[in-house]
Design a protein around this motif. Structure first.
Motif, PDB file in Angstrom:
ATOM      1  N   TRP A   9       0.841  -1.200   0.000  1.00 27.65           N
ATOM      2  CA  TRP A   9       0.000   0.000   0.000  1.00 27.65           C
ATOM      3  C   TRP A   9       0.877   1.251   0.000  1.00 27.65           C
ATOM      4  O   TRP A   9       0.624   2.200  -0.741  1.00 27.65           O
ATOM      5  N   LYS A  10       1.897   1.233   0.858  1.00 26.37           N
ATOM      6  CA  LYS A  10       2.791   2.397   0.940  1.00 26.37           C
ATOM      7  C   LYS A  10       3.533   2.593  -0.385  1.00 26.37           C
ATOM      8  O   LYS A  10       3.706   3.720  -0.835  1.00 26.37           O
ATOM      9  N   SER A  55       1.941  -2.840  17.430  1.00 26.15           N
ATOM     10  CA  SER A  55       2.384  -1.476  17.725  1.00 26.15           C
ATOM     11  C   SER A  55       3.260  -0.936  16.597  1.00 26.15           C
ATOM     12  O   SER A  55       3.207   0.255  16.267  1.00 26.15           O
ATOM     13  N   GLU A  56       4.016  -1.813  15.976  1.00 27.42           N
ATOM     14  CA  GLU A  56       4.845  -1.409  14.839  1.00 27.42           C
ATOM     15  C   GLU A  56       3.970  -1.002  13.648  1.00 27.42           C
ATOM     16  O   GLU A  56       4.257  -0.012  12.958  1.00 27.42           O
ATOM     17  N   GLU A  57       2.891  -1.739  13.442  1.00 24.95           N
ATOM     18  CA  GLU A  57       1.973  -1.421  12.358  1.00 24.95           C
ATOM     19  C   GLU A  57       1.193  -0.132  12.645  1.00 24.95           C
ATOM     20  O   GLU A  57       0.837   0.592  11.715  1.00 24.95           O
ATOM     21  N   GLU A  58       0.940   0.147  13.908  1.00 22.14           N
ATOM     22  CA  GLU A  58       0.269   1.392  14.278  1.00 22.14           C
ATOM     23  C   GLU A  58       1.104   2.602  13.865  1.00 22.14           C
ATOM     24  O   GLU A  58       0.597   3.557  13.285  1.00 22.14           O
ATOM     25  N   LEU A  64       1.268   6.293   6.920  1.00 15.97           N
ATOM     26  CA  LEU A  64       0.416   6.118   5.754  1.00 15.97           C
ATOM     27  C   LEU A  64      -0.725   7.141   5.734  1.00 15.97           C
ATOM     28  O   LEU A  64      -1.082   7.662   4.673  1.00 15.97           O
ATOM     29  N   VAL A  65      -1.286   7.436   6.886  1.00 17.09           N
ATOM     30  CA  VAL A  65      -2.371   8.414   6.958  1.00 17.09           C
ATOM     31  C   VAL A  65      -1.858   9.793   6.533  1.00 17.09           C
ATOM     32  O   VAL A  65      -2.548  10.526   5.816  1.00 17.09           O
ATOM     33  N   ALA A  66      -0.653  10.136   6.940  1.00 11.40           N
ATOM     34  CA  ALA A  66      -0.068  11.418   6.540  1.00 11.40           C
ATOM     35  C   ALA A  66       0.128  11.474   5.023  1.00 11.40           C
ATOM     36  O   ALA A  66      -0.119  12.506   4.391  1.00 11.40           O
ATOM     37  N   GLN A  67       0.550  10.356   4.446  1.00  9.83           N
ATOM     38  CA  GLN A  67       0.722  10.307   3.000  1.00  9.83           C
ATOM     39  C   GLN A  67      -0.615  10.379   2.276  1.00  9.83           C
ATOM     40  O   GLN A  67      -0.711  10.960   1.191  1.00  9.83           O
TER      41      GLN A  67
END
Length: 117
Positions: A9-10, A55-58, A64-67
């Motif tokens: 996704w990224k 926690s790493e995925e958080e 990702l949300v910023a992108q």
């Protein structure tokens, strides 16, 4: 460990951000096709990105949300440019049409008004 779907996704998001969005009308169809392809790819990945998240995925998700905000702004500006071009071309068509036939918008109800007395 971060899920491979999140990484894909990224990558797709970064490809969308690196697309050189040009307002050149010759390249517009190619740009729209590539944007649609990336959005389709991301749509296929979306069902695999479901909670629970580590926690790493958080932390990764916050990046990702910023992108996503950057992508939304960029796509919105591209959409506005397309809308502006469409309205400009419609205005040009109307101008040419009124120049070719200047009496097309005159109401013709069959009456004759004598302006001389």
């Amino acid at each position: 460990m971060i899920r491979p779907e999140l990484v894909q996704w990224k990558d797709a998001t970064e490809r969308m951000l690196t697309l050189s969005i040009s307002n050149n009308e010759d390249q517009r169809d190619i740009m729209i096709a590539s944007i649609e392809a990336i959005l389709d790819e991301r749509e296929k990945l979306q069902p695999y990105i479901q909670p629970p998240f580590s926690s790493e995925e958080e932390v990764y998700g916050k990046e990702l949300v910023a992108q996503e905000l950057k992508v939304a702004v960029r796509l919105e500006s591209y959409l506005n440019a397309i809308r502006k071009d469409l309205s400009t071309s419609q205005t040009k068509k109307d101008s040419v049409r009124s120049y070719v036939n200047p009496y097309s918008k005159v109401a013709r109800d069959g009456t004759f008004y004598d302006t001389k007395q």
